[in-house]
Design an enzyme around this catalytic site. Structure first.
Site, short mmCIF file in Angstrom:
data_model
loop_
_atom_site.label_atom_id
_atom_site.label_comp_id
_atom_site.label_asym_id
_atom_site.label_seq_id
_atom_site.Cartn_x
_atom_site.Cartn_y
_atom_site.Cartn_z
N HIS A 22 0.83 -1.20 0.00
CA HIS A 22 0.00 0.00 0.00
C HIS A 22 0.87 1.25 0.00
O HIS A 22 2.04 1.19 0.37
CB HIS A 22 -0.83 0.09 1.29
CG HIS A 22 -1.69 -1.06 1.59
ND1 HIS A 22 -3.04 -1.06 1.37
CD2 HIS A 22 -1.41 -2.27 2.15
CE1 HIS A 22 -3.57 -2.21 1.76
NE2 HIS A 22 -2.60 -2.97 2.23
N TYR A 23 0.26 2.39 -0.35
CA TYR A 23 0.81 3.65 0.16
C TYR A 23 -0.19 4.24 1.13
O TYR A 23 -1.38 3.92 1.09
CB TYR A 23 1.21 4.62 -0.95
CG TYR A 23 0.16 5.16 -1.89
CD1 TYR A 23 -1.02 5.74 -1.42
CD2 TYR A 23 0.39 5.18 -3.26
CE1 TYR A 23 -1.94 6.27 -2.29
CE2 TYR A 23 -0.53 5.70 -4.14
CZ TYR A 23 -1.71 6.26 -3.64
OH TYR A 23 -2.62 6.78 -4.50
N THR A 24 0.34 5.12 2.01
CA THR A 24 -0.52 5.64 3.08
C THR A 24 -1.54 6.66 2.54
O THR A 24 -2.64 6.76 3.07
CB THR A 24 0.32 6.30 4.17
OG1 THR A 24 1.21 7.25 3.56
CG2 THR A 24 1.14 5.25 4.93
N GLU A 87 2.45 -0.79 4.54
CA GLU A 87 2.10 0.58 4.16
C GLU A 87 3.38 1.38 3.93
O GLU A 87 4.23 1.49 4.82
CB GLU A 87 1.29 1.27 5.27
CG GLU A 87 -0.14 0.78 5.41
CD GLU A 87 -1.10 1.47 4.42
OE1 GLU A 87 -0.64 2.33 3.62
OE2 GLU A 87 -2.30 1.12 4.47
N HIS A 129 -2.58 -3.04 -3.40
CA HIS A 129 -3.96 -2.92 -2.92
C HIS A 129 -4.93 -2.79 -4.09
O HIS A 129 -6.01 -3.38 -4.09
CB HIS A 129 -4.06 -1.68 -2.02
CG HIS A 129 -5.24 -1.69 -1.10
ND1 HIS A 129 -5.54 -0.62 -0.28
CD2 HIS A 129 -6.21 -2.63 -0.87
CE1 HIS A 129 -6.64 -0.92 0.40
NE2 HIS A 129 -7.07 -2.12 0.07
N ASP A 139 -3.61 2.39 -4.91
CA ASP A 139 -2.26 2.24 -4.35
C ASP A 139 -1.72 0.83 -4.55
O ASP A 139 -2.49 -0.11 -4.66
CB ASP A 139 -2.26 2.62 -2.84
CG ASP A 139 -3.17 1.75 -1.98
OD1 ASP A 139 -4.31 1.51 -2.37
OD2 ASP A 139 -2.71 1.31 -0.91
#
Ligand SMILES: [Zn+2]
Length: 236
Positions: A22-24, A87, A129, A139
């Site tokens: 993921h990215y945040t 993340e 994700h 993401d």
């Protein structure tokens, strides 16, 4: 590694066979850390990795963190039970998407190597994700360096198609365009593992991961050829 326990977890109901990147998607790392560890948010991940490579351990790998939400991959709908979640701090498409710094990716590679040693995770089951939730998520996005993970044996290899002949140094045997109809290509996408109820969203997610030079949700020769190459590499 810095321990920052999150209360947002439960018990796994499946063995670990996947990893989800993921990215945040928040303005700062602190804001993301607050969200991922706040009881009110109802979200978490096993790890959060800052741009400088600092790793925050939030949920024990033996537990089910709450990062994937609704979605599916290769028939698994309870992805949280079957995956380790990572993340990466990045403002994302909403607040200013930026390339992932090298130390951040190096830390991710190190964590993934550990997970591969502990669990039966196939490289092709290391996904973004957006791969499992194409209608809801984008993401880690088209700047995520999937080829670097693939080179380390930690993700499916990404077909190189633009102006590169077959049998190229990345070792990926490129496939020809199978010439599928759009409906046939969508079936093939489902066979690879995507949920294809929303066909365009699924193709966008596929392109974001495997053909990031043009993420337009339109089937073309390169997208079909990339998918065929991936299916062959997986023996599907
Ligand atoms: Zn996500």
């Amino acid at each position: 590694m810095i321990l920052r326990p999150s209360p947002n977890f439960g018990d796994r109901k499946l063995p670990v066979t996947m990893a989800v990147i993921h990215y945040t998607g928040m303005r700062t790392a602190d804001a993301a850390l607050d969200t991922l560890t706040s009881p009110a948010s109802g979200v978490s991940s096993h790890y959060m990795i800052a741009e400088d490579g600092t790793v925050f351990a939030l949920v024990d790998e033996g537990k089910r963190a709450w990062h994937a939400g609704a979605g599916e991959w290769r028939g698994i709908t309870d992805v949280n039970s079957a995956s380790v979640g990572y993340e990466l701090v990045n403002p994302g498409s909403e607040f200013g998407y930026t390339p992932f710094p090298e130390p951040q990716i190096a830390a991710l590679v190190s964590l993934l190597r550990g997970a591969f040693a502990r669990y039966a995770i196939r490289p092709a089951n290391v996904i973004g994700h957006s791969d499992l939730a194409p209608t809801r998520k984008d993401d880690p996005g088209e700047l995520f360096p999937w080829p670097m993970l693939a080179a380390a044996g930690l993700a499916a290899r990404v077909p190189v198609l633009d102006n590169v002949p077959r049998g190229t140094p990345n070792g990926f045997e490129a496939a020809p365009d199978p010439g599928w109809t759009d409906a046939g290509a969508t079936l093939a996408l489902g066979r690879y593992g995507y949920g294809v109820a929303e066909t365009k969203a699924a193709l966008v997610a596929f392109q974001r991961h495997f053909r990031p030079s043009r993420v337009d949700g339109v089937w073309d020769a390169q997208s079909r050829a990339a998918l065929l190459a991936l299916l062959r590499a997986e023996g599907l």
